[in-house]
Structure formats: C-alpha cells, structure tokens
Design a protein around this motif. Sequence first.
Motif, PDB file in Angstrom:
ATOM      1  N   VAL A  86      -2.593   0.345   4.953  1.00  0.00           N
ATOM      2  CA  VAL A  86      -3.154  -0.041   3.659  1.00  0.00           C
ATOM      3  C   VAL A  86      -2.919  -1.532   3.425  1.00  0.00           C
ATOM      4  N   ALA A  90      -5.693  -4.537   3.143  1.00  0.00           N
ATOM      5  CA  ALA A  90      -5.710  -5.425   1.984  1.00  0.00           C
ATOM      6  C   ALA A  90      -5.631  -6.885   2.415  1.00  0.00           C
ATOM      7  N   ALA A  96      -7.779  -1.499  -0.807  1.00  0.00           N
ATOM      8  CA  ALA A  96      -7.337  -0.444   0.096  1.00  0.00           C
ATOM      9  C   ALA A  96      -6.503   0.595  -0.650  1.00  0.00           C
ATOM     10  N   ASN A 113       5.761  -2.399   0.683  1.00  0.00           N
ATOM     11  CA  ASN A 113       5.071  -3.433  -0.073  1.00  0.00           C
ATOM     12  C   ASN A 113       6.053  -4.510  -0.528  1.00  0.00           C
ATOM     13  N   ASP A 135      -4.147  -3.266  -3.154  1.00  0.00           N
ATOM     14  CA  ASP A 135      -3.654  -2.135  -2.380  1.00  0.00           C
ATOM     15  C   ASP A 135      -2.957  -1.179  -3.340  1.00  0.00           C
TER      16      ASP A 135
END
Length: 273
Positions: A86, A90, A96, A113, A135
Amino acid sequence: MSNPAQQFVHNTLAKYPGEEYIDGWAEIWTTNNSPPWDKESPNPALEDTLTQQRATIGGAIATDEEGKKKYRKKALVPGCGRGVDVLLLASFGYDAYGLEYNGAAIEACRQENLKSTNNGDKYPVRDVEVGRGEDDWLKELGLGLNCFDLVYDYTFFCALSPSMRPDWALRHTQLLAPSPRGNLICLEYPRHKDPSLPGPPFGLSSEAYMEHLSHPGEQISYDAQGRGRMDPLREPSERGLERVAYWKPARTHEVGKNSNGEVQDRVSIWRQR
C-alpha cells in the motif's frame, strides 16, 4: 513442513474450517504479528512492474472520460498484511487502500507507516509532479463496485483455502474498473511448490490463475498433481477476466526462486473483457 513457523500456521488454520478460515489468520497475526513469509518490504517485482509497464497499466494520474478533469487512480491490496505494498503504491501516486481483517494486522500497518515517515528513503515519492497518493487501511471502504483502477495480489490467493478460490476470482470482477482502466496485477507465487503439499502457502500454477480468472465463481478441474487443468474447449465466462500481459520478472523475493536461484514467480496482468 519446512519449519516450526509454517507448522504453527498450518496447525492454527486447521482449527478454523470453512468460513471460519479468516479467524485463523486473525489468531496468527495476534500471536506472531506476521505470517512466516512476511518479508517486511514490497516485492521488487511489483516496483519493476510499476516503473517498466506503464505502457500497459498507465500511471497513477488519469483523466476523466470527458478529458477535462485529472484524478488519482485508486489501488487496492486485499490481505495487505503490514501494508508495505500500500505504501509503495502511494509512493507512485496512487490513492492506495489496504484490506485487512485483524486488529493486530492493522496496527502493524500503522507501525509500518510510522517507520516510513521517520525514514523517508523507504518509500520516496517517485515523481514530484505526481506526488504521493493517500494510503489507508480500512475494513469498510465505503466505495462502490468496479471502482479500483489497480488491484494487486501476491500472497493472498496462495494463502486462501482452495475451496475459496472461485469466490476470490469472482470478487475481482466486482472490484476492477472497466477495461482498459482497471488492471489486476498478480504476482504468481509459489509456482515451484508442489500443489499437492499442504499450505498455506499453497502451490499454484499459472494454469490455476488462468482457469479461475477466466471462469470466476466457477469450479475448475485439477490434475492428479493439484495443478489447474486447462480445457481448450471450455469458453471463458462472459464475466471472466482476460490476461493481457505475462512475464518472468527479473527480480523477486528469494522465496520466489528455486534452489539454483532461478526466478520461478511470474507476473500477469488482467482486465475485464
């Protein structure tokens, strides 16, 4: 079984038959925070596809049918795990979405993240003019059918119980945007594992992808070795997907290579007919 981690996965999933299968994966994430084949980084074959196959899949920015308004394409990664794909999508500019079931897996996505935010080199913006897409990891996306311009499958199909494969294929016909806008990218793995051996991951042939995606929602035939059997006389379903590209990637994770270091994975791209 190749190692204790895979033995744990097999034993755990054996406790959850039928529709309870997904709860087995939730237990695995809650206990280990990762399946044993989680590499904690995107497969380089996906990165190469996004950079080298733009003639087929296009870029992350598209223009509406009237040719007036630009928008970011939507990408989906079902069974996204810790969300590395993801974040990669992005970084290429896609909005995403990752789909996961268990709270522990969602938390792993948030931590990934956070790590990427603190380490800007892991998922750098690929094109400053395009920028970074959004994302997100949402269990309920609130989006309509056939709204995704790109769907990516790597270790999702091979992780499902074989009985769920017809539904897996059918769901993609409901997720993908119409052709040529919508592209399903399958990183076919593990092609070099004997399909008769227990999983997950279950060994899969390219023929299995072809038969299931050509006949979504339908049962297909398998030979004695557990490989999808191609029937040249069987017409593709009207709602079946069409394979528009297929190749051996130059790079992939080590688990996608045989004992001689030769790449066994394949990449296939599919569209609505």
